[in-house]
Write an enzyme that holds these catalytic residues in place. Structure first.
Site, short mmCIF file in Angstrom:
data_model
loop_
_atom_site.label_atom_id
_atom_site.label_comp_id
_atom_site.label_asym_id
_atom_site.label_seq_id
_atom_site.Cartn_x
_atom_site.Cartn_y
_atom_site.Cartn_z
N ASP A 1 0.80 -1.23 0.00
CA ASP A 1 0.00 0.00 0.00
C ASP A 1 0.83 1.28 0.00
OD1 ASP A 1 -2.62 -1.02 -0.13
OD2 ASP A 1 -2.54 -1.58 1.99
N ASP B 1 -6.98 -3.97 -6.01
CA ASP B 1 -6.60 -2.67 -5.43
C ASP B 1 -5.15 -2.29 -5.75
OD1 ASP B 1 -8.31 -4.43 -4.04
OD2 ASP B 1 -8.34 -3.20 -2.24
#
Ligand code: GLY
Length: 404
Positions: free
Chosen positions: A129, A189
């Site tokens: 992330d 994602d």
């Protein structure tokens, strides 16, 4: 006689003053009407309102590295977090973007202060992330200020992120948890983190980041999509053969369902990957995802999707505003490349904006801007509440609309 002259002069002055006020105001209204198109408020008017509301939050909340706004709980209290959390870059990123709109010095100061907290995450190689954390914060900071230290942070974060790349799979590993059941999980994602890698090549001239991002997108294109252009959430790879072994979900209703935010991440990710590579396959995929999203029979009239397109109790299911704002921002970029559908995309986004400008969707819990997002139904957290990433992509979409 002198008095009468004075009265006449005053009346004429008053008349001209009223006329000027009337002309200026009709001219302003005409300008606004021209800009408004189908919107009840222009993107710029909405951004003004959001900047003002953020400034009033900042007045009473000093920067605190352990209190980065993430979401609100159903009792109205805030869920605050630290830089380690995957959402930590969105609050500073929202501040940068609102500063970019308003030029308000207090927003700049706050953006700089809240951004500093995220810096140390550039060393963390246990997460994929890093784009969300560091590019959504430092990326805007660098774009706006051109600061050298911000540039170094982005480059270091890219260096750390590519350590998770596996040559035989052709992807960056997403999660480290569930390692006993998932050998090498990649989630849709993860497309979002590629923007930072492409930018790192632009900043350094070193093609390694671009090559890895490009290959990750190609592998995702090959394995993450069903025939109807909806995407799986998690694809699990075998690192010896490089083959996709398993396709499952973590945040969606079921492995074969279409988790709404996942569809939006894919739409955004392939539009952005096309921007950097000009690979036509990416553009075609983005167009197909857009078609799936916009024309889905379970898309509500107000254009805010349920948390999963296949959730079992539609219409009695929570919405996910974050899926709507991520998709809105992506559609406004796609409108530049898919000219044939440009007006359809813009019209769609304007409808989303009109919905989000209604009392029901405006968050009453500061600093959040929008209500009714859903983090994870299977995980039983952040259901139908304000969440920071919905706001971040909302502001990005408004800026894209304003600058169209
Ligand atoms: N990337 C995590 C989520 O979309 O919830």
């Amino acid at each position: 006689m002198r008095d009468l002259n004075y009265i006449w002069f005053d009346m004429r002055a008053l008349f001209f003053m009223l006329l000027s006020v009337f002309l200026i105001s009709s001219c302003n209204n005409a300008q606004k009407e021209g800009k408004k198109e189908t919107l009840k408020f222009t993107a710029s008017e909405t951004l003004d309102r959001l900047s003002t509301s953020m400034l009033s939050y900042l007045k009473n909340h000093s920067p605190d590295s352990l209190k980065i706004p993430r979401s609100a709980k159903s009792d109205g209290s805030l869920k605050l977090t630290s830089s380690r959390d995957w959402t930590s870059g969105f609050f500073p990123g929202t501040l940068w973007q609102l500063y970019g709109h308003s030029n308000e010095g207090k927003l700049l100061k706050a953006a700089e202060e809240w951004t500093t907290f995220i810096d140390k995450e550039k060393w963390d190689d246990h997460t994929h992330d890093l784009g969300f954390k560091l590019y959504c914060s430092f990326g805007h900071g660098h774009r706006i200020t051109n600061r050298e230290d911000y540039k170094s942070t982005i480059i270091q974060a890219a260096k750390t992120l590519i350590k998770r790349y596996n040559e035989s799979v052709g992807c960056i590993r997403s999660w480290d948890f569930n390692a006993d059941i998932w050998e090498f999980p990649v989630i849709i994602d993860n497309m979002m983190n590629l923007d930072m890698l492409f930018e790192a090549t632009r900043l350094t001239g070193d093609s390694i980041y671009h090559q890895i991002a490009y290959q990750h997108a190609k592998t995702t294109l090959a394995n993450h999509f069903r025939a109807d252009n909806s995407s799986y959430h998690v694809v699990v790879y075998d690192t010896l053969s490089g083959m996709a072994n398993e396709k499952v979900t973590h945040q969606g209703y079921s492995s074969e369902s279409a988790w709404s935010r996942g569809q939006a991440w894919g739409l955004y990710g392939f539009t952005m990957a096309y921007r950097w590579t000009k690979d036509n396959a990416f553009l075609e995929k983005a167009k197909s995802i857009a078609h799936y999203f916009i024309h889905h029979s379970n898309m509500p009239h107000d254009k805010i999707p349920y948390w999963d397109f296949d959730a079992p109790n539609i219409p009695n299911e929570p919405r996910d505003v974050s899926a709507a704002t991520v998709a809105a921002s992506a559609l406004l970029e796609l409108a530049k490349y898919d000219v044939k559908n440009k007006s359809k995309y813009i019209q769609w986004v304007d409808q989303v904006f009109d919905t989000l400008n209604s009392e029901d969707y405006i968050s009453s819990i500061s600093p959040f801007l929008l209500d009714h997002s859903t983090g994870s139904i299977p995980g039983e957290f952040e259901i139908d509440v304000p969440i920071v990433y919905a706001d971040y992509y909302y502001v990005e979409a408004l800026l894209r609309r304003k600058n169209l």
